[in-house]
Structures are given as structure tokens and as C-alpha cells.
Design a protein around this motif. Structure first.
Motif, PDB file in Angstrom:
ATOM      1  N   GLY A   1       0.787  -1.227   0.000  1.00 23.43           N
ATOM      2  CA  GLY A   1       0.000   0.000   0.000  1.00 23.43           C
ATOM      3  C   GLY A   1       0.815   1.271   0.000  1.00 23.43           C
ATOM      4  N   GLY A   2       2.137   1.148  -0.144  1.00 25.31           N
ATOM      5  CA  GLY A   2       2.983   2.327  -0.271  1.00 25.31           C
ATOM      6  C   GLY A   2       3.428   2.943   1.034  1.00 25.31           C
ATOM      7  N   ARG A   3       3.200   2.256   2.170  1.00 27.51           N
ATOM      8  CA  ARG A   3       3.630   2.810   3.455  1.00 27.51           C
ATOM      9  C   ARG A   3       5.138   2.602   3.611  1.00 27.51           C
ATOM     10  N   LEU A   4       5.824   3.652   4.079  1.00 28.14           N
ATOM     11  CA  LEU A   4       7.272   3.618   4.270  1.00 28.14           C
ATOM     12  C   LEU A   4       7.621   2.788   5.499  1.00 28.14           C
ATOM     13  N   VAL A   5       8.603   1.877   5.330  1.00 26.88           N
ATOM     14  CA  VAL A   5       9.065   1.039   6.430  1.00 26.88           C
ATOM     15  C   VAL A   5      10.581   1.179   6.547  1.00 26.88           C
ATOM     16  N   HIS A   6      11.067   1.489   7.747  1.00 24.93           N
ATOM     17  CA  HIS A   6      12.505   1.552   8.014  1.00 24.93           C
ATOM     18  C   HIS A   6      12.957   0.214   8.587  1.00 24.93           C
ATOM     19  N   LEU A   7      14.079  -0.289   8.054  1.00 25.65           N
ATOM     20  CA  LEU A   7      14.590  -1.597   8.459  1.00 25.65           C
ATOM     21  C   LEU A   7      16.088  -1.549   8.717  1.00 25.65           C
ATOM     22  N   LYS A   8      16.608  -2.572   9.382  1.00 23.24           N
ATOM     23  CA  LYS A   8      18.043  -2.762   9.550  1.00 23.24           C
ATOM     24  C   LYS A   8      18.443  -3.994   8.748  1.00 23.24           C
ATOM     25  N   GLY A   9      19.453  -3.848   7.874  1.00 21.63           N
ATOM     26  CA  GLY A   9      19.866  -5.001   7.083  1.00 21.63           C
ATOM     27  C   GLY A   9      20.950  -4.642   6.099  1.00 21.63           C
ATOM     28  N   GLY A  10      21.390  -5.644   5.344  1.00 23.25           N
ATOM     29  CA  GLY A  10      22.452  -5.448   4.373  1.00 23.25           C
ATOM     30  C   GLY A  10      21.958  -4.853   3.068  1.00 23.25           C
ATOM     31  N   ALA A  11      22.843  -4.131   2.391  1.00 26.31           N
ATOM     32  CA  ALA A  11      22.479  -3.470   1.143  1.00 26.31           C
ATOM     33  C   ALA A  11      22.127  -4.458   0.051  1.00 26.31           C
ATOM     34  N   GLU A  12      22.521  -5.722   0.207  1.00 25.56           N
ATOM     35  CA  GLU A  12      22.200  -6.731  -0.803  1.00 25.56           C
ATOM     36  C   GLU A  12      20.699  -7.009  -0.885  1.00 25.56           C
ATOM     37  N   LEU A  13      19.946  -6.528   0.113  1.00 26.57           N
ATOM     38  CA  LEU A  13      18.489  -6.725   0.106  1.00 26.57           C
ATOM     39  C   LEU A  13      17.761  -5.737  -0.800  1.00 26.57           C
ATOM     40  N   ILE A  14      18.437  -4.687  -1.225  1.00 24.17           N
ATOM     41  CA  ILE A  14      17.788  -3.670  -2.057  1.00 24.17           C
ATOM     42  C   ILE A  14      17.326  -4.303  -3.373  1.00 24.17           C
ATOM     43  N   GLY A  15      16.065  -4.068  -3.699  1.00 24.95           N
ATOM     44  CA  GLY A  15      15.488  -4.650  -4.904  1.00 24.95           C
ATOM     45  C   GLY A  15      14.804  -5.981  -4.669  1.00 24.95           C
ATOM     46  N   ARG A  16      14.731  -6.413  -3.413  1.00 24.03           N
ATOM     47  CA  ARG A  16      14.112  -7.696  -3.099  1.00 24.03           C
ATOM     48  C   ARG A  16      12.836  -7.504  -2.290  1.00 24.03           C
ATOM     49  N   PHE A  17      11.874  -8.396  -2.515  1.00 25.50           N
ATOM     50  CA  PHE A  17      10.706  -8.489  -1.653  1.00 25.50           C
ATOM     51  C   PHE A  17      11.068  -9.363  -0.458  1.00 25.50           C
ATOM     52  N   ILE A  18      10.783  -8.879   0.739  1.00 24.41           N
ATOM     53  CA  ILE A  18      11.070  -9.637   1.958  1.00 24.41           C
ATOM     54  C   ILE A  18       9.887  -9.501   2.914  1.00 24.41           C
ATOM     55  N   ASN A  19       9.901 -10.286   3.976  1.00 20.35           N
ATOM     56  CA  ASN A  19       8.901 -10.162   5.027  1.00 20.35           C
ATOM     57  C   ASN A  19       9.491  -9.357   6.182  1.00 20.35           C
ATOM     58  N   ALA A  20       8.694  -8.444   6.705  1.00 23.16           N
ATOM     59  CA  ALA A  20       9.140  -7.608   7.821  1.00 23.16           C
ATOM     60  C   ALA A  20       8.052  -7.559   8.890  1.00 23.16           C
ATOM     61  N   LYS A  21       8.447  -7.782  10.124  1.00 23.68           N
ATOM     62  CA  LYS A  21       7.518  -7.654  11.244  1.00 23.68           C
ATOM     63  C   LYS A  21       7.577  -6.224  11.758  1.00 23.68           C
ATOM     64  N   ILE A  22       6.415  -5.580  11.837  1.00 25.21           N
ATOM     65  CA  ILE A  22       6.353  -4.181  12.251  1.00 25.21           C
ATOM     66  C   ILE A  22       6.473  -4.103  13.774  1.00 25.21           C
ATOM     67  N   THR A  23       7.498  -3.379  14.211  1.00 24.43           N
ATOM     68  CA  THR A  23       7.789  -3.275  15.646  1.00 24.43           C
ATOM     69  C   THR A  23       7.588  -1.873  16.205  1.00 24.43           C
ATOM     70  N   GLY A  24       7.450  -0.893  15.335  1.00 31.10           N
ATOM     71  CA  GLY A  24       7.273   0.478  15.803  1.00 31.10           C
ATOM     72  C   GLY A  24       6.664   1.337  14.712  1.00 31.10           C
ATOM     73  N   TRP A  25       6.297   2.529  15.063  1.00 36.73           N
ATOM     74  CA  TRP A  25       5.638   3.412  14.099  1.00 36.73           C
ATOM     75  C   TRP A  25       5.665   4.843  14.603  1.00 36.73           C
ATOM     76  N   ASN A  26       5.490   5.776  13.685  1.00 34.10           N
ATOM     77  CA  ASN A  26       5.150   7.162  14.017  1.00 34.10           C
ATOM     78  C   ASN A  26       4.137   7.634  12.983  1.00 34.10           C
ATOM     79  N   THR A  27       3.879   8.914  12.938  1.00 34.83           N
ATOM     80  CA  THR A  27       2.856   9.428  12.041  1.00 34.83           C
ATOM     81  C   THR A  27       3.181   9.179  10.573  1.00 34.83           C
ATOM     82  N   TRP A  28       4.465   9.165  10.248  1.00 35.90           N
ATOM     83  CA  TRP A  28       4.861   9.151   8.844  1.00 35.90           C
ATOM     84  C   TRP A  28       5.435   7.828   8.364  1.00 35.90           C
ATOM     85  N   ALA A  29       5.817   6.945   9.271  1.00 34.53           N
ATOM     86  CA  ALA A  29       6.523   5.732   8.838  1.00 34.53           C
ATOM     87  C   ALA A  29       6.333   4.597   9.838  1.00 34.53           C
ATOM     88  N   LEU A  30       6.686   3.404   9.353  1.00 32.45           N
ATOM     89  CA  LEU A  30       6.698   2.211  10.178  1.00 32.45           C
ATOM     90  C   LEU A  30       8.140   1.758  10.381  1.00 32.45           C
TER      91      LEU A  30
END
Length: 472
Positions: free
Chosen positions: A436-465
Motif C-alpha cells: 500500500g505504499g507505506r514507508l518502512v525503516h529496516l536494519k539489514g544489508g544493502a544486498e536486500l535492495i530490490g528484493r521483496f522480503i517479510n518484515a515484522k512491524i515493531t514500531g511506528w510514528n505518524t509518517w513511517a513504520l
């Protein structure tokens, strides 16, 4: 409104490429490796236009820089939607006198929507002598020719003639990334909302041929792009100017049928032309993102009529209900203008009530900005700027509250996201987007860029997850 559709012949585009190669050869013979700086303002269509400009510039043999003081060519692609953007652009253009003083051979070009307005083109001509080349959106296809003329003659070139617009297929493109791609499917607008300058500077609606769009989408998928956004001022009216008998929903289905793992997004979607067929197509096409940006602009029927929006509050709400019935998890975003001429507190309260009823995931809110040449610029506007600011702040507070509640509901969920880039932050160093286009911040290696992955949402604010990557 009747107009003559103009498709640029392939021979003309070949001529432009030949000019690029001549310029490149000249630079190579002179032992030069010139640099270009392209600065873009405004909407995603402008971003797509800048990618075509970079495509031409690359063919000319230029490299690219983000430092205007290193550049031999500076192109500023402008926006005309709001006065603030224009003032910022003019300030930045004026500051280029310092770069030109250091490099007298620097060529400065200003293009895009702002310069298609006669009064702004004249302002650049009279007050900004640092500018060598000015051209509107309809002349982008012949940028190499215009650049060469300005460079060789040492005379200022202005190409801002009024036009209904053109369609030019096969322009070179230098995209700004490898994960997300803009794909223009049409140009211009026929709606003439009373506050909007776009139809005057972008021309009438011109749809690209169906097969040309699908072929470009296929090439993007084959090149590895995972997030493809279909662009148009009003994508819902795609195809009406063609004789092909296929509409925007049909286009989504055709692109959805392309083999590969990718997402289809689109914008902007005008409520006047949003249909159940479109929503049903979105629901049935697994690659189509379940997100729609549906600009309402106001919740007051009286103001919507004054804006010439061609729909009312109830039609809009019915579209929202239909979309949610077919796609319960759909993400809804919108645009709202505060303080349109003649708007009263009662009208504004109707906007607030609509926002509460819809419950948008996010909103883009603006205080009315009069655009010279539009009907709304001539309307009486008795409400003070200070009062409009009070309304605006109230709307933003409501929007943030709803967005916060929406984001809080993601906590603990595991979502499939597309990792699309790096943030430059030590903590959460990757950025990703949900379906749905919601921004998610993650910790991980740059090799993940361009990949679909699963992420568990652990926090949020008004603008991002914020999330944690889950192993497959």
C-alpha cells in the motif's frame, strides 16, 4: 475540447539522436569530459521528464554531477502548481550567476511547466540573464537541437510556443534508480479545475498507444525493476483520445499479465472518472498495489462545484465505499486545498467531516495558491491568510491523528515489503515500501535492495513504520 494530436515522426527523433552523437564526437575530439547537473522540482511527471533529459544528455557524452559549480550544463526542470515553488526556483536560478562567473562557458537551461506560462517566460527573459535556454514541456523531445543552437550561436533561445501538446515515442531514458521506475502513459489534462494551471502548460490529454506502454512495461520488468508507477495527470481517462477501444483498467490487466514479480502503482486518479471496473481490476490483479491516491480537494459540494471538479461529496464517498468493499485493506491517500476563494468555515467543517468519515492513511494538504491565468485567481477571496493557516493547522492535526492510528494498527503484523534503498542512517539503514505504499525503516544489508522480503512491524510514528526482517 477538440485538438489535433501530434505524434513526432521517428525520423525527427532520429535526427535529435544524431545531434547528440555530433555533440559527443565534438567533445571527444576536444578531449573534454563535460558534466551536467539536472535539478527537478514538482511532480512525478517532472521526474519522468528529467529522466528523458538525462537520457539525451548522456547520449551527448556528458557525465553527471550534483555540484552546480562543477557543471558545464545545468538544467532546471520547473513546477508551476504553487507560487512557493516558483519563488524558490527563481531564487535558485538567480544564484547561478556565481557558477557562471567561475565558468563562463556554463550553459543554463530552464524548462518545464513554470516556463510555459507567458509571464514567467518573460520574467526569465527580462530579469535572469544567466539563463541561456528556456523550453516548455512540449519541446522536450527536441532538447538536443535547442541546446546545440544556444551553445553554438551564444544567443539566448526561448522555445515556449503555445501548444496542445505532442507525443514522442522512443526518447532515451536514464533512470535514477534500479528498483523503482516511472512510466508515463499519457500527458496533459482536459479537466480545467478552476485553480489548476496544468491544462494550460501541459496541454490536452494525449494517451500513448496501448501496445507501446505495455512494451515499455515489459522492458522494465526484464531489466529488473520491481516497482512501476504509471503516470498521468488523470490516468482514469487513459485511452479516450485513441481509437483502440481499451481503457486504463484494461492497461493494468495487460501489464499484470507480464511474467515477473513486481508491483504496479499509478497516479493521479481523478474521482470524476474512477469506476467500479477500475476498482475491480485492482482487486483482481495480484501485481496491482492496493493503494489509490484519490484527490478530493474539498468536502463541500459548493466548493467542489466552484473548483469545477465534476463530482460531489456523495459520489466521492460512494467510490470510497466501493473500493473498500472490493479491497478491504486498500490504502487511501488524497489531496486537499484549504482556503479556496469563497470557502467559509462551514465549508471547511464539511471537509473535516469527510476526512473523519474516510479515514485517509495519509493526506497532502495545501493552502490555496492563486495561479495567474486560471479562473480561481480572479475570484473574491475574503478570508485572511492567517485564518486559512488556522484551518490548515487544524486539518494537519486531524490528518496526523488518523495516520497515527492507521500506523499503530500495523504493530505486530508481518508484511511483505519491497526494499527500495538506503536511508543513510546508522540505526535503520534501509527503506522499504508495503504493497500500500507505506514507508518502512529496516536494519539489514544493502544486498536486500530490490528484493521483496517479510518484515515484522515493531514500531511506528505518524509518517513511517519500523520493522524487523523475518527470515524465510
Amino acid at each position: 475540447m477538440a485538438y489535433t494530436r501530434v505524434e513526432i515522426p521517428s525520423a525527427e527523433l532520429t535526427r535529435q539522436r544524431d545531434i547528440c552523437f555530433d555533440i559527443r564526437s565534438g567533445n571527444e575530439r576536444a578531449g573534454r569530459a563535460p558534466l551536467a547537473y539536472v535539478d527537478t522540482y514538482g511532480c512525478q511527471q517532472n521526474e519522468a521528464d528529467s529522466e528523458e533529459l538525462r537520457g539525451y544528455i548522456e547520449l551527448m557524452g556528458f557525465g553527471f554531477t550534483a555540484d552546480e559549480n562543477e557543471a558545464d550544463l545545468i538544467v532546471i526542470n520547473t513546477c508551476a502548481v504553487r507560487a512557493h515553488a516558483e519563488m524558490r526556483i527563481l531564487g535558485n536560478v538567480g544564484a547561478l550567476v556565481h557558477a557562471k562567473a567561475k565558468n563562463p562557458n556554463l550553459l543554463v537551461a530552464v524548462c518545464g511547466c513554470m516556463v510555459q506560462q507567458p509571464h514567467m517566460a518573460e520574467k526569465l527573459k527580462q530579469s535572469f540573464r544567466v539563463v541561456d535556454l528556456v523550453f516548455g514541456p512540449h519541446e522536450l523531445w527536441r532538447f538536443p537541437e535547442l541546446y546545440k543552437r544556444a551553445r553554438d550561436t551564444k544567443k539566448r533561445v526561448f522555445a515556449v510556443e503555445d501548444s496542445d501538446g505532442v507525443v514522442a515515442e522512443g526518447l532515451p531514458v536514464r533512470r535514477s534508480g534500479s528498483v523503482k521506475a516511472w512510466l508515463s502513459i499519457m500527458y496533459g489534462c482536459n479537466n480545467f479545475c478552476t485553480y489548476c494551471i496544468v491544462p494550460y502548460v501541459r496541454g490536452r490529454e494525449r494517451s500513448r498507444r496501448f501496445d507501446d506502454v505495455v512494451a515499455e512495461a515489459r522492458s522494465l520488468v526484464e531489466a529488473g525493476y520491481k516497482d512501476i508507477t504509471l503516470l498521468g495527470q488523470n490516468v482514469n481517462s487513459y485511452g479516450r483520445d485513441l481509437d483502440e477501444g481499451r481503457d486504463f483498467a484494461d492497461l493494468i490487466r495487460a501489464i499484470n499479465d507480464i511474467p515477473g514479480d513486481f508491483l504496479i502503482r499509478f497516479m493521479t486518479s481523478h474521482p470524476r472518472d474512477a469506476t467500479e471496473k477500475l476498482f475491480r481490476t485492482m482487486a483482481e490483479c495480484e501485481k496491482c498495489a492496493k493503494h489509490i491516491h484519490l484527490p478530493v480537494q474539498s468536502g463541500s459540494n459548493r466548493i467542489l462545484k466552484a473548483m469545477n471538479r465534476h463530482y460531489g461529496r456523495e459520489k466521492y464517498l460512494e467510490e470510497v465505499r466501493t473500493a473498500r468493499e472490493l479491497m478491504p485493506d486498500i490504502v487511501l491517500t488524497t489531496d486537499i486545498i484549504v482556503g479556496f476563494p469563497g470557502e467559509t468555515r462551514s465549508d471547511f467543517d464539511e471537509t473535516l467531516s469527510l476526512v473523519r468519515e474516510v479515514g485517509y492513511d495519509a493526506m497532502f494538504t495545501f493552502i490555496f495558491s492563486p495561479r495567474e491565468g486560471t479562473p480561481a485567481a480572479k475570484l473574491p477571496d475574503p478570508v485572511s491568510r492567517e485564518e486559512k493557516q488556522v484551518w490548515f493547522d487544524e486539518l494537519v492535526e486531524l490528518s496526523n491523528s488518523i495516520s497515527g492510528e492507521k500506523h499503530a494498527a500495523y504493530a505486530g503484523k508481518t508484511l511483505r515489503v519491497l526494499v527500495d534503498g538506503e536511508t543513510g542512517r546508522d540505526g535503520y539503514n534501509l527503506s522499504a515500501r508495503t504493497n500500500g505504499g507505506r514507508l518502512v525503516h529496516l536494519k539489514g544489508g544493502a544486498e536486500l535492495i530490490g528484493r521483496f522480503i517479510n518484515a515484522k512491524i515493531t514500531g511506528w510514528n505518524t509518517w513511517a513504520l519500523y520493522g524487523e526482517i523475518q527470515e524465510d
